[in-house]
Design a protein around this motif. Structure first.
Motif, PDB file in Angstrom:
ATOM      1  N   SER A  66       7.644 -17.801 -29.605  1.00 46.44           N
ATOM      2  CA  SER A  66       6.200 -17.958 -29.502  1.00 46.44           C
ATOM      3  C   SER A  66       5.759 -18.247 -28.069  1.00 46.44           C
ATOM      4  N   CYS A  96      10.261 -20.255 -33.528  1.00 45.54           N
ATOM      5  CA  CYS A  96      10.697 -18.865 -33.605  1.00 45.54           C
ATOM      6  C   CYS A  96      11.552 -18.599 -32.375  1.00 45.54           C
ATOM      7  N   ASN A  98      14.282 -16.344 -30.012  1.00 48.00           N
ATOM      8  CA  ASN A  98      14.526 -14.958 -29.630  1.00 48.00           C
ATOM      9  C   ASN A  98      15.740 -14.908 -28.709  1.00 48.00           C
ATOM     10  N   MET A 139      16.016 -12.247 -33.837  1.00 44.96           N
ATOM     11  CA  MET A 139      14.955 -13.218 -34.075  1.00 44.96           C
ATOM     12  C   MET A 139      15.381 -14.116 -35.223  1.00 44.96           C
ATOM     13  N   THR A 142      12.080 -19.693 -37.452  1.00 50.60           N
ATOM     14  CA  THR A 142      10.938 -19.472 -38.347  1.00 50.60           C
ATOM     15  C   THR A 142      10.523 -18.001 -38.394  1.00 50.60           C
ATOM     16  N   CYS A 143      11.293 -17.113 -37.759  1.00 50.17           N
ATOM     17  CA  CYS A 143      10.985 -15.690 -37.769  1.00 50.17           C
ATOM     18  C   CYS A 143      12.274 -14.903 -37.999  1.00 50.17           C
ATOM     19  N   ARG A 144      12.141 -13.611 -38.263  1.00 46.48           N
ATOM     20  CA  ARG A 144      13.293 -12.767 -38.550  1.00 46.48           C
ATOM     21  C   ARG A 144      13.115 -11.397 -37.900  1.00 46.48           C
ATOM     22  N   ASP A 145      14.232 -10.687 -37.766  1.00 48.35           N
ATOM     23  CA  ASP A 145      14.192  -9.332 -37.214  1.00 48.35           C
ATOM     24  C   ASP A 145      13.396  -8.393 -38.108  1.00 48.35           C
ATOM     25  N   ASP A 148       9.121  -9.252 -44.403  1.00 46.52           N
ATOM     26  CA  ASP A 148       9.418  -9.786 -45.736  1.00 46.52           C
ATOM     27  C   ASP A 148       9.959  -8.692 -46.652  1.00 46.52           C
TER      28      ASP A 148
END
Length: 284
Positions: A66, A96, A98, A139, A142-145, A148
């Motif tokens: 972020s 998040c 990276n 990533m 709190t985030c993903r590559d 959902d």
């Protein structure tokens, strides 16, 4: 004679040639000197890297996703060839994160194959084997590559003398192609490559690897490949292994890699709905 920290490190007598190199101190092989203890709300980020024969053009960073200006960890100097490295730091669980690794030379090759693995807390985030191109990103936190209901599919392969003869395709349970090889792109022979793709996390997926021509005198790299799905390795073929039918955690592996190898994984071979009672069936 060389002394470091009160200890004689090396003693050479006589003509040592044109040069002589000695490493002393902590050279960051595999583990830190002091255990890192993270504060509340943080977890340990761990990075393992095995460099190839030309790592001078390789660099990596761990940033707050972020806030890309906030670097949590990075390599501060060039890594040495054919060396295993370990790095770690604490990072917030509510951030998040990276991780990006870059290789401007783009020359990953067998047997000096690039490998790296990252972990965050108890979670294995990513493991990469092979030439990933100019850069690769993960990533997490709190985030993903992937968005959902999707997860990461990873494929590493060691090509033989004729990479143009190897092709692959990933299909969903309806037989629709989700991703396939592009053989118009020239690959290096005797080279490891890494590919990744976001795929649906539900349903049954089929991955098919084929070799169109077996008449050549192939080198030992034939059929060496790995498949990862949703953070778990689900298939590892060395070109001669027979896979018997077995089901573990809804993942099915079958086939013998010669001309073709087929791997099914995900939610496969479901013969009846789950968690449905007789009363609910009558109501339906």
């Amino acid at each position: 004679e060389i002394w470091w920290n009160g200890t004689q490190t090396k003693r050479v007598t006589g003509n040592f040639g044109s040069n002589d190199v000695t490493e002393v101190g902590y050279c960051n092989m595999t583990m830190p000197l002091v255990e890192t203890i993270c504060s509340e709300g943080e977890q340990l980020f761990q990075l393992f890297i095995k460099t190839d024969s030309n790592p001078s053009d390789m660099s990596w960073t761990l940033k707050n996703g972020s806030n890309h200006n906030h670097t949590l960890l990075q390599n501060y100097c060039s890594m040495k060839p054919l060396r295993e490295y370990y790095f770690e730091t604490c990072a917030g669980t509510n951030e998040c994160l990276n991780f990006t690794i870059e290789d401007s030379s783009d020359d990953g090759s067998n047997p000096d194959v690039i490998k790296y693995e990252i972990l965050f807390g108890d979670e294995n985030i990513k493991q990469v084997t092979g030439n990933f191109g100019k850069s690769n990103t993960a990533m997490f936190g709190t985030c993903r590559d992937c968005v959902d209901n999707f997860t990461l599919f990873q494929f590493s392969i060691g090509f033989d003398d004729h990479p143009e003869d190897t092709a692959w395709e990933l299909l969903n349970d309806c037989g629709t192609s989700l991703w396939e090889s592009d053989n118009s792109i020239k690959r290096k022979e005797n080279t490891y490559y890494y590919f990744e793709q976001c795929v649906p996390i539900d349903g049954c997926l089929t991955f098919n690897v084929t070799v169109s021509n077996m008449i050549y005198n192939y080198s030992g790299n034939l059929g060496i490949y790995e498949i990862w799905w949703n953070g778990t390795q689900i298939n590892n073929s060395n070109g001669v292994t027979d896979y018997s039918m077995n089901e573990t955690d809804n993942m099915l592996m079958t086939g013998k890699f010669g001309l073709e190898n087929i791997t099914e994984f995900g939610v496969c071979n479901v013969s009846s709905p789950q968690d449905v009672t007789a009363d609910s069936i009558q109501t339906l």
